[in-house]
Design a protein around this motif. Structure first.
Motif, PDB file in Angstrom:
ATOM      1  N   THR A   1     -30.913 -10.500 -11.005  1.00 50.96           N
ATOM      2  CA  THR A   1     -31.179 -10.600 -12.443  1.00 50.96           C
ATOM      3  C   THR A   1     -29.987 -10.119 -13.264  1.00 50.96           C
ATOM      4  O   THR A   1     -29.641 -10.733 -14.294  1.00 50.96           O
ATOM      5  CB  THR A   1     -32.440  -9.803 -12.817  1.00 50.96           C
ATOM      6  N   LYS A   2     -29.337  -9.041 -12.838  1.00 52.02           N
ATOM      7  CA  LYS A   2     -28.151  -8.553 -13.553  1.00 52.02           C
ATOM      8  C   LYS A   2     -27.059  -9.623 -13.571  1.00 52.02           C
ATOM      9  O   LYS A   2     -26.409  -9.854 -14.597  1.00 52.02           O
ATOM     10  CB  LYS A   2     -27.616  -7.279 -12.892  1.00 52.02           C
ATOM     11  N   ILE A   3     -26.853 -10.274 -12.433  1.00 53.50           N
ATOM     12  CA  ILE A   3     -25.855 -11.347 -12.353  1.00 53.50           C
ATOM     13  C   ILE A   3     -26.258 -12.498 -13.268  1.00 53.50           C
ATOM     14  O   ILE A   3     -25.431 -13.059 -14.008  1.00 53.50           O
ATOM     15  CB  ILE A   3     -25.705 -11.822 -10.896  1.00 53.50           C
ATOM     16  N   CYS A   4     -27.537 -12.830 -13.255  1.00 49.27           N
ATOM     17  CA  CYS A   4     -28.015 -13.965 -14.046  1.00 49.27           C
ATOM     18  C   CYS A   4     -27.924 -13.696 -15.545  1.00 49.27           C
ATOM     19  O   CYS A   4     -27.727 -14.625 -16.333  1.00 49.27           O
ATOM     20  CB  CYS A   4     -29.444 -14.315 -13.646  1.00 49.27           C
ATOM     21  N   LYS A   5     -28.045 -12.448 -15.958  1.00 58.62           N
ATOM     22  CA  LYS A   5     -27.904 -12.128 -17.382  1.00 58.62           C
ATOM     23  C   LYS A   5     -26.492 -12.448 -17.871  1.00 58.62           C
ATOM     24  O   LYS A   5     -26.308 -12.894 -19.012  1.00 58.62           O
ATOM     25  CB  LYS A   5     -28.244 -10.660 -17.628  1.00 58.62           C
ATOM     26  N   SER A   6     -25.496 -12.223 -17.019  1.00 61.83           N
ATOM     27  CA  SER A   6     -24.123 -12.564 -17.393  1.00 61.83           C
ATOM     28  C   SER A   6     -23.939 -14.080 -17.435  1.00 61.83           C
ATOM     29  O   SER A   6     -23.259 -14.607 -18.327  1.00 61.83           O
ATOM     30  CB  SER A   6     -23.134 -11.924 -16.410  1.00 61.83           C
ATOM     31  N   ILE A   7     -24.554 -14.777 -16.475  1.00 64.82           N
ATOM     32  CA  ILE A   7     -24.496 -16.240 -16.494  1.00 64.82           C
ATOM     33  C   ILE A   7     -25.171 -16.776 -17.755  1.00 64.82           C
ATOM     34  O   ILE A   7     -24.677 -17.715 -18.401  1.00 64.82           O
ATOM     35  CB  ILE A   7     -25.168 -16.818 -15.229  1.00 64.82           C
ATOM     36  N   GLN A   8     -26.289 -16.165 -18.126  1.00 64.12           N
ATOM     37  CA  GLN A   8     -26.995 -16.568 -19.351  1.00 64.12           C
ATOM     38  C   GLN A   8     -26.099 -16.401 -20.578  1.00 64.12           C
ATOM     39  O   GLN A   8     -26.077 -17.267 -21.466  1.00 64.12           O
ATOM     40  CB  GLN A   8     -28.258 -15.731 -19.506  1.00 64.12           C
ATOM     41  N   LYS A   9     -25.354 -15.309 -20.647  1.00 70.57           N
ATOM     42  CA  LYS A   9     -24.449 -15.090 -21.777  1.00 70.57           C
ATOM     43  C   LYS A   9     -23.408 -16.199 -21.868  1.00 70.57           C
ATOM     44  O   LYS A   9     -23.055 -16.639 -22.973  1.00 70.57           O
ATOM     45  CB  LYS A   9     -23.761 -13.725 -21.643  1.00 70.57           C
ATOM     46  N   CYS A  10     -22.933 -16.657 -20.716  1.00 68.90           N
ATOM     47  CA  CYS A  10     -21.963 -17.760 -20.705  1.00 68.90           C
ATOM     48  C   CYS A  10     -22.593 -19.028 -21.277  1.00 68.90           C
ATOM     49  O   CYS A  10     -21.995 -19.718 -22.115  1.00 68.90           O
ATOM     50  CB  CYS A  10     -21.474 -18.019 -19.281  1.00 68.90           C
ATOM     51  N   ALA A  11     -23.809 -19.335 -20.819  1.00 68.44           N
ATOM     52  CA  ALA A  11     -24.495 -20.523 -21.299  1.00 68.44           C
ATOM     53  C   ALA A  11     -24.788 -20.421 -22.788  1.00 68.44           C
ATOM     54  O   ALA A  11     -24.636 -21.397 -23.538  1.00 68.44           O
ATOM     55  CB  ALA A  11     -25.784 -20.741 -20.507  1.00 68.44           C
ATOM     56  N   ASP A  12     -25.199 -19.245 -23.240  1.00 64.69           N
ATOM     57  CA  ASP A  12     -25.491 -19.042 -24.656  1.00 64.69           C
ATOM     58  C   ASP A  12     -24.241 -19.211 -25.517  1.00 64.69           C
ATOM     59  O   ASP A  12     -24.341 -19.540 -26.708  1.00 64.69           O
ATOM     60  CB  ASP A  12     -26.093 -17.652 -24.891  1.00 64.69           C
ATOM     61  N   ALA A  13     -23.063 -18.970 -24.924  1.00 65.05           N
ATOM     62  CA  ALA A  13     -21.798 -19.143 -25.643  1.00 65.05           C
ATOM     63  C   ALA A  13     -21.351 -20.596 -25.671  1.00 65.05           C
ATOM     64  O   ALA A  13     -20.298 -20.911 -26.240  1.00 65.05           O
ATOM     65  CB  ALA A  13     -20.713 -18.273 -25.006  1.00 65.05           C
ATOM     66  N   GLY A  14     -22.141 -21.479 -25.044  1.00 68.47           N
ATOM     67  CA  GLY A  14     -21.829 -22.900 -25.062  1.00 68.47           C
ATOM     68  C   GLY A  14     -21.083 -23.411 -23.851  1.00 68.47           C
ATOM     69  O   GLY A  14     -20.621 -24.561 -23.834  1.00 68.47           O
ATOM     70  N   VAL A  15     -20.956 -22.574 -22.820  1.00 67.23           N
ATOM     71  CA  VAL A  15     -20.250 -22.986 -21.602  1.00 67.23           C
ATOM     72  C   VAL A  15     -21.180 -23.803 -20.709  1.00 67.23           C
ATOM     73  O   VAL A  15     -22.350 -23.441 -20.521  1.00 67.23           O
ATOM     74  CB  VAL A  15     -19.738 -21.751 -20.831  1.00 67.23           C
ATOM     75  N   GLU A  16     -20.677 -24.905 -20.177  1.00 70.42           N
ATOM     76  CA  GLU A  16     -21.394 -25.667 -19.164  1.00 70.42           C
ATOM     77  C   GLU A  16     -21.081 -25.017 -17.824  1.00 70.42           C
ATOM     78  O   GLU A  16     -19.932 -24.977 -17.405  1.00 70.42           O
ATOM     79  CB  GLU A  16     -20.953 -27.128 -19.179  1.00 70.42           C
ATOM     80  N   ILE A  17     -22.112 -24.500 -17.163  1.00 68.30           N
ATOM     81  CA  ILE A  17     -21.858 -23.691 -15.970  1.00 68.30           C
ATOM     82  C   ILE A  17     -22.673 -24.176 -14.780  1.00 68.30           C
ATOM     83  O   ILE A  17     -23.879 -24.404 -14.870  1.00 68.30           O
ATOM     84  CB  ILE A  17     -22.116 -22.186 -16.257  1.00 68.30           C
TER      85      ILE A  17
END
Length: 236
Positions: free
Chosen positions: A32-48
């Protein structure tokens, strides 16, 4: 919010990183900690897109008395288990996610299709890739390099258990030197064990830049995407 440096990224997560301190299996708090950082990337508009390993469940290359191809197939199943777990954790955070597998498992995941993955990116979905390349004798590093090439990623991110790329094993040598930047061809020439040679050659041939960094702090994923100087950057 600052603008991310990269529009589309492929993140390679090792299976061991998902195990946390227990070293095997899944530690969902760590996931979950890792996924929260991935979520921040997606929220910033990054296609991940995220390629996951399976070493927390299975290490096929160290298995004795088993045909290598079959051991690698078991490893593909392990990566798919991890992909489903990462996908579930992201969904629990409110992200829209699709899990795709290079091995056909129609009742569990989508099959990997390039055009579908691109369409998911266009719709703002995070795509988790399991099953490796779908073939034995290739690592999930190679799968990540392949997906980065196929999906025209701006960069490949490799989250590891060390700070970056060193001239020798930092776990064995106190005088190991970390590179801030290095060229793909120097990784191959010097035999640096940051990834397997197939993955390194593909990144070099396709001119895919790479950042290698430590996942001890999961927010390093977000920092890398935003262009902060962390880990080692591999350039053409």
């Amino acid at each position: 919010m600052d603008k991310p440096k990269y529009r589309r990224v492929i993140l390679k997560l090792s299976g061991e990183a998902l195990a946390g301190e227990q070293k095997q299996g899944l530690d969902m708090q760590t996931v979950t900690k890792i996924c929260k950082s991935i979520q921040k990337c997606a929220d910033a508009g990054v296609e991940i897109g995220v390629v996951v390993g399976g070493g927390n469940f299975w290490r096929g290359r160290t298995t004795e008395n088993m045909v290598q191809a079959r051991a690698d197939q078991i490893g593909m199943l392990a990566t798919t288990m991890n992909a489903l777990a990462v996908g579930d954790a992201l969904e629990s955070l409110g992200c829209e996610v699709r899990v795709q597998s290079a091995v056909m498992m129609s009742q569990i995941t989508e099959s990997y299709i390039r055009q579908k993955a691109l369409r998911h990116f266009e719709k703002g979905r995070i795509v988790i890739f399991g099953g490796g390349t779908g073939n034995p004798f290739f690592t999930t590093d190679s799968a990540a390099a392949l997906r980065a090439a196929e999906l025209d990623a701006d960069i490949m991110l490799k989250a590891t258990m060390v700070d970056g790329i060193f001239d020798k094993d930092p776990n064995k040598f106190d005088d190991a030197k970390m590179y801030q930047t290095i060229r793909h061809k120097d990784i191959l020439i010097n035999g640096l064990r940051v990834m397997d040679s197939t993955a390194a050659a593909m990144c070099s041939d396709r001119e895919i830049p790479l950042i290698v960094f430590n996942l001890d702090d999961p927010d390093n994923i977000y920092r890398a995407v935003m262009g902060e100087e962390i880990g080692t950057t591999v350039v053409i």
